[in-house]
Design an enzyme around this catalytic site. Structure first.
Site, PDB file in Angstrom:
ATOM      1  N   LYS A  62       0.840  -1.197   0.000  1.00 55.13           N
ATOM      2  CA  LYS A  62       0.000   0.000   0.000  1.00 55.13           C
ATOM      3  C   LYS A  62       0.880   1.254   0.000  1.00 55.13           C
ATOM      4  O   LYS A  62       1.887   1.307   0.725  1.00 55.13           O
ATOM      5  CB  LYS A  62      -0.903  -0.028   1.240  1.00 55.13           C
ATOM      6  CG  LYS A  62      -1.951   1.075   1.297  1.00 55.13           C
ATOM      7  CD  LYS A  62      -2.854   0.903   2.521  1.00 55.13           C
ATOM      8  CE  LYS A  62      -3.939   1.956   2.637  1.00 55.13           C
ATOM      9  NZ  LYS A  62      -4.815   1.768   3.809  1.00 55.13           N
ATOM     10  N   SER A  77      -9.885  -0.537   7.110  1.00 52.88           N
ATOM     11  CA  SER A  77      -9.310  -0.390   5.763  1.00 52.88           C
ATOM     12  C   SER A  77      -8.587  -1.593   5.197  1.00 52.88           C
ATOM     13  O   SER A  77      -8.252  -1.595   4.021  1.00 52.88           O
ATOM     14  CB  SER A  77      -8.372   0.806   5.723  1.00 52.88           C
ATOM     15  OG  SER A  77      -9.128   1.968   5.542  1.00 52.88           O
ATOM     16  N   SER A  89      -9.750   1.811   2.888  1.00 49.42           N
ATOM     17  CA  SER A  89      -8.870   2.533   1.996  1.00 49.42           C
ATOM     18  C   SER A  89      -7.818   1.676   1.295  1.00 49.42           C
ATOM     19  O   SER A  89      -7.205   2.129   0.333  1.00 49.42           O
ATOM     20  CB  SER A  89      -8.157   3.640   2.771  1.00 49.42           C
ATOM     21  OG  SER A  89      -7.314   3.093   3.763  1.00 49.42           O
TER      22      SER A  89
HETATM   23  N1  GLN Z   1     -13.120   4.218   6.391  1.00 54.51           N
HETATM   24  C1  GLN Z   1     -12.571   4.736   7.620  1.00 54.51           C
HETATM   25  C2  GLN Z   1     -12.195   6.180   7.437  1.00 54.51           C
HETATM   26  O1  GLN Z   1     -12.405   6.693   6.379  1.00 54.51           O
HETATM   27  C3  GLN Z   1     -11.392   3.927   8.043  1.00 54.51           C
HETATM   28  C4  GLN Z   1     -10.238   4.113   7.138  1.00 54.51           C
HETATM   29  C5  GLN Z   1      -9.074   3.277   7.521  1.00 54.51           C
HETATM   30  O2  GLN Z   1      -9.205   2.250   8.165  1.00 54.51           O
HETATM   31  N2  GLN Z   1      -7.896   3.745   7.136  1.00 54.51           N
HETATM   32  O3  GLN Z   1     -11.677   6.801   8.327  1.00 54.51           O
END
Ligand code: GLN
Length: 510
Positions: free
Chosen positions: A80, A179, A155
């Site tokens: 990532k 994410s 994400s």
């Molecule tokens: N979807 C959540 C957010 O937008 C978690 C994102 C993540 O785990 N990085 O904060």
């Protein structure tokens, strides 16, 4: 050479073929580079493909087989793009870092590099990992290989889509509120968030430091354990990292005899799609068939977890992102007239709308006079969420829930409704608030799209979580090969800016 199916090959099988001399690391790497060449146009999982380096390094692994061996050697991986990699551009899918060349490497990446994995490239994400669909990337929109018109989740959507599309054998992602698990669920792969502190966060570009964890995305639970084995451990560079009380064991369990699985009623009350509910219920039935026992438990503060997260995460993000000011590194606006102008324009031009929204919410929540009303209160809610779990784990060994209330949704359908997007993580966020290990495994399809099943364990119960997930995976027998149906109408390409795609030098890099 044996013909390999990149959509179904596991790291475990690939390793066996390497050890038996059936294939070379170079051939294995070529299988994935060829698949990238064939489908990346549609999927857009990668911000940067380091093809030349991957080819060169895999040849080196073959040539120096005696010195470069071990369980990970020669196995291709995707990373990532919020994990810094020395000499390889790391963008966090933000204009702010569009040309950023890190001068060091994240510990988790270093650990797998030291194991001689072959890095294929850096994967797409929501900008600074803020989002649930990977649509908030400043560079491109990744498609879900099961249906190209839907999102891969986020994400870590790039990592999940790369694994699902057979563009990588496995991948690393990060999970602050879901994410790793939510995109794994939407893409039909395995994704795990370890216990907070189990994996060093050194070199993971910080989003919300009390929640962030790095985790594997793989095609099997065994592969997940294998990758986890190599990234866990205490790191002197991350004061929050700890040694696991027992090392990660490669799972072999086929039964769940005597295991008590708690099913929290509150998680079934979050607007689950019918197909998700049906696959979830079937999976509970399989648990019973394997000798486990499902019992209802209550986590009464679940409904407050999401709102608490959306105070705590933006608050921490607003502090973490203060470093992007155009002075030290990253994007700088052109011709600033003075320092204030430099800060203002650099940050207005460098950050996208979702990141700005978080910074504004977080700054407000931390401001004098409001701190206690928002951040302080959210932290108190967090304690209640932790207490709920403690109480539940006095009755059961693991907790089960759907990973996401819905299957993959159509691209564009939630971008103008932040609350609908935030709801994607309603089942995953509590484990981050409580720092618990949690895994998502595919448990079937609904309307042709994968459904994820989540298992949450007490802190440091990685082996229990992995063993149960492995047994269940065997009983489910999910086929990981996606059909690539649908046709993304627009190419999904955004302005990539002048991102420098120079890979790191061959001598220091896998
Ligand atoms: N979807 C959540 C957010 O937008 C978690 C994102 C993540 O785990 N990085 O904060």
């Amino acid at each position: 050479m044996t013909t390999l199916d990149p959509l179904r090959l596991t790291a475990r099988d690939a390793k066996r073929l390497l050890v038996d001399g059936e294939i070379s690391a170079a051939e294995l790497t070529k299988v994935f580079l060829d698949q990238i060449a064939a489908v990346e146009d549609k999927v857009k999982a990668f911000i940067l493909v380091t093809a030349d380096n991957a080819a060169k390094y895999s040849t080196k692994v073959d040539r120096e087989m005696q010195a470069m061996r071990g369980p990970l050697a020669g196995l291709p991986i995707a990373v990532k793009d919020n994990l810094v990699t020395e000499g390889v551009t790391t963008t966090c899918a933000s204009r702010m870092l569009h040309n950023y060349q890190p001068v060091y490497t994240a510990t988790a990446v270093r650990q797998v590099w030291d194991g001689h994995v072959v890095m294929l490239g850096k994967t797409n994400l929501d900008e600074f990992a803020m989002g649930s669909s990977t649509e908030y990337s400043a560079y491109q929109v990744t498609a879900n290989p099961w249906d190209l018109d839907t999102v891969p989740g986020g994400s870590s959507g790039g990592s999940a889509a790369a694994v699902a599309a057979g563009e990588a054998l496995w991948a690393l992602g990060s999970d602050t509120g879901g994410s790793v698990r939510q995109p794994a669920s939407l893409c039909g792969v395995v994704g795990m968030k370890p216990t907070y502190g189990a994996v060093s966060r050194y070199g993971l570009v910080a989003f919300a430091s009390s929640l962030d964890q790095i985790g594997p995305l793989t095609r099997s639970v065994y592969d997940c354990a294998l990758l986890l084995q190599h990234i866990t451990g205490r790191d002197p560079r991350d004061a929050t990292s700890v040694e696991l009380p027992e090392p990660v064991v490669l799972p072999s369990a086929e039964r769940l005899d005597g295991l008590r699985i708690g099913v929290p009623s509150e998680y079934l009350d979050v607007g689950l799609e019918d197909g998700v509910r049906a696959r979830f219920d079937e999976t509970l039935a399989r648990i019973e068939e394997l000798g486990g026992r499902c019992v209802e438990v209550s986590l009464p503060h679940t409904e407050y977890a999401l709102p608490a997260f959306y105070v705590i995460a933006p608050a921490e993000a607003s502090a973490n992102l203060a470093r992007f000011d155009g002075v030290r590194y990253g994007y700088r606006c052109s011709d600033p007239v003075d320092l204030t102008d430099l800060y203002e324009r650099t940050r207005s031009e460098g950050f996208g709308p979702e990141v700005k929204r978080r910074i504004m919410i977080g700054t407000y929540a931390l401001s004098a006079g409001y701190y206690d009303a928002y951040y302080g209160r959210a932290q108190r809610v967090r304690s209640l969420v932790c207490r709920d779990f403690d109480h539940a784990f006095s009755q059961v060994d693991l907790i089960a829930s759907p990973t996401s209330p819905t299957v993959a949704f159509t691209a564009g359908s939630r971008t103008s409704d932040p609350l609908a997007m935030y709801m994607s993580d309603v089942c995953t966020i509590p484990a981050n608030l409580a720092g618990l290990p949690a895994i998502s495994i595919p448990c079937g399809l609904s309307g042709g799209l994968p459904v994820g099943f989540q298992l949450i364990g007490p802190a440091f119960s990685e082996n229990r979580v992995l063993a149960a997930a492995h047994a269940l995976e065997g009983a489910i027998g999910f086929d990981t090969a996606p059909p690539f149906r649908g046709s993304r109408s627009s190419s999904g390409e955004r302005d990539r800016g002048s991102a420098d795609t120079t890979p790191r030098p061959e001598d220091t890099h896998p």
